[in-house]
Design a protein around this motif. Sequence first.
Motif, mmCIF file in Angstrom:
data_model
loop_
_atom_site.group_PDB
_atom_site.id
_atom_site.type_symbol
_atom_site.label_atom_id
_atom_site.label_comp_id
_atom_site.label_asym_id
_atom_site.label_seq_id
_atom_site.Cartn_x
_atom_site.Cartn_y
_atom_site.Cartn_z
ATOM 1 N N CYS A 150 0.827 -1.207 0.000
ATOM 2 C CA CYS A 150 0.000 0.000 0.000
ATOM 3 C C CYS A 150 0.862 1.259 0.000
ATOM 4 O O CYS A 150 0.506 2.262 -0.623
ATOM 5 C CB CYS A 150 -0.948 -0.006 1.199
ATOM 6 S SG CYS A 150 -2.292 -1.186 1.002
ATOM 7 N N ALA A 164 -7.989 2.253 1.984
ATOM 8 C CA ALA A 164 -9.110 1.330 1.839
ATOM 9 C C ALA A 164 -8.620 -0.094 1.626
ATOM 10 O O ALA A 164 -9.182 -1.047 2.188
ATOM 11 C CB ALA A 164 -10.001 1.768 0.675
ATOM 12 N N ILE A 165 -7.560 -0.247 0.842
ATOM 13 C CA ILE A 165 -6.999 -1.583 0.622
ATOM 14 C C ILE A 165 -6.453 -2.141 1.928
ATOM 15 O O ILE A 165 -6.667 -3.316 2.254
ATOM 16 C CB ILE A 165 -5.910 -1.532 -0.473
ATOM 17 C CG1 ILE A 165 -6.561 -1.242 -1.824
ATOM 18 C CG2 ILE A 165 -5.120 -2.831 -0.526
ATOM 19 C CD1 ILE A 165 -5.574 -0.987 -2.945
ATOM 20 N N CYS A 166 -5.760 -1.322 2.705
ATOM 21 C CA CYS A 166 -5.217 -1.769 3.992
ATOM 22 C C CYS A 166 -6.335 -2.194 4.947
ATOM 23 O O CYS A 166 -6.239 -3.237 5.596
ATOM 24 C CB CYS A 166 -4.381 -0.666 4.631
ATOM 25 S SG CYS A 166 -2.624 -0.880 4.412
ATOM 26 N N VAL A 167 -7.376 -1.385 5.025
ATOM 27 C CA VAL A 167 -8.487 -1.700 5.921
ATOM 28 C C VAL A 167 -9.192 -2.974 5.459
ATOM 29 O O VAL A 167 -9.535 -3.839 6.277
ATOM 30 C CB VAL A 167 -9.466 -0.511 6.006
ATOM 31 C CG1 VAL A 167 -10.759 -0.904 6.694
ATOM 32 C CG2 VAL A 167 -8.807 0.658 6.731
ATOM 33 N N ALA A 168 -9.391 -3.124 4.146
ATOM 34 C CA ALA A 168 -10.046 -4.322 3.618
ATOM 35 C C ALA A 168 -9.205 -5.564 3.903
ATOM 36 O O ALA A 168 -9.737 -6.610 4.318
ATOM 37 C CB ALA A 168 -10.292 -4.169 2.122
ATOM 38 N N PHE A 169 -7.900 -5.466 3.688
ATOM 39 C CA PHE A 169 -7.032 -6.612 3.968
ATOM 40 C C PHE A 169 -6.969 -6.916 5.460
ATOM 41 O O PHE A 169 -6.887 -8.085 5.854
ATOM 42 C CB PHE A 169 -5.619 -6.376 3.419
ATOM 43 C CG PHE A 169 -5.420 -6.947 2.055
ATOM 44 C CD1 PHE A 169 -5.070 -8.266 1.877
ATOM 45 C CD2 PHE A 169 -5.592 -6.157 0.939
ATOM 46 C CE1 PHE A 169 -4.885 -8.791 0.617
ATOM 47 C CE2 PHE A 169 -5.415 -6.661 -0.327
ATOM 48 C CZ PHE A 169 -5.055 -7.993 -0.500
ATOM 49 N N GLY A 213 -9.399 -6.468 7.643
ATOM 50 C CA GLY A 213 -10.639 -7.181 7.949
ATOM 51 C C GLY A 213 -10.629 -8.598 7.420
ATOM 52 O O GLY A 213 -11.032 -9.545 8.108
ATOM 53 N N GLY A 214 -10.147 -8.767 6.195
ATOM 54 C CA GLY A 214 -10.049 -10.110 5.623
ATOM 55 C C GLY A 214 -9.067 -10.980 6.376
ATOM 56 O O GLY A 214 -9.285 -12.179 6.572
ATOM 57 N N TRP A 272 -10.694 -12.086 9.579
ATOM 58 C CA TRP A 272 -11.638 -13.166 9.290
ATOM 59 C C TRP A 272 -10.888 -14.467 9.015
ATOM 60 O O TRP A 272 -11.253 -15.531 9.514
ATOM 61 C CB TRP A 272 -12.503 -12.806 8.077
ATOM 62 C CG TRP A 272 -13.358 -13.951 7.646
ATOM 63 C CD1 TRP A 272 -14.546 -14.334 8.172
ATOM 64 C CD2 TRP A 272 -13.049 -14.897 6.632
ATOM 65 N NE1 TRP A 272 -15.007 -15.463 7.542
ATOM 66 C CE2 TRP A 272 -14.106 -15.828 6.586
ATOM 67 C CE3 TRP A 272 -11.975 -15.045 5.747
ATOM 68 C CZ2 TRP A 272 -14.123 -16.890 5.688
ATOM 69 C CZ3 TRP A 272 -12.004 -16.106 4.871
ATOM 70 C CH2 TRP A 272 -13.063 -17.018 4.843
#
Length: 127
Positions: free
Chosen positions: A30, A51-56, A58-59, A62
Amino acid sequence: MGLKIYKSGQGYHTRLWTGISIFALVATGCYVLYGQLAQAGILVQTLVPMAICVAFAGGLFWLLNNRKVADFLISAEGEIKKVSWSSRREIVSSTMVVISVVIIMMILLFLADFVFRYVLDQVFNIY
């Protein structure tokens, strides 16, 4: 599942360091993306990598709490605890053997190269 950590007391170190390692790779990517988007404007340059950092993140949360992955990491940590680690003395002696063999092989390859170069020079006058 929500934000509940699956088997929270087990495999703590394995899950923690796996998560930190993967997130460090994503954060580095990022950061590079941030530099690449310099022409796109400050808003796009900042929000897309964020946004990419936050999405990764969260993923990754999970994934590390997924039943199969978490059970694998828990069992991996259990197996690592069973390993009989070598003593410092054994590691030092093994390292010395490896370094010695590498030096001997280096000398032998140098001599073989020297001999082949000499022979080729004498026979074909290449060098």
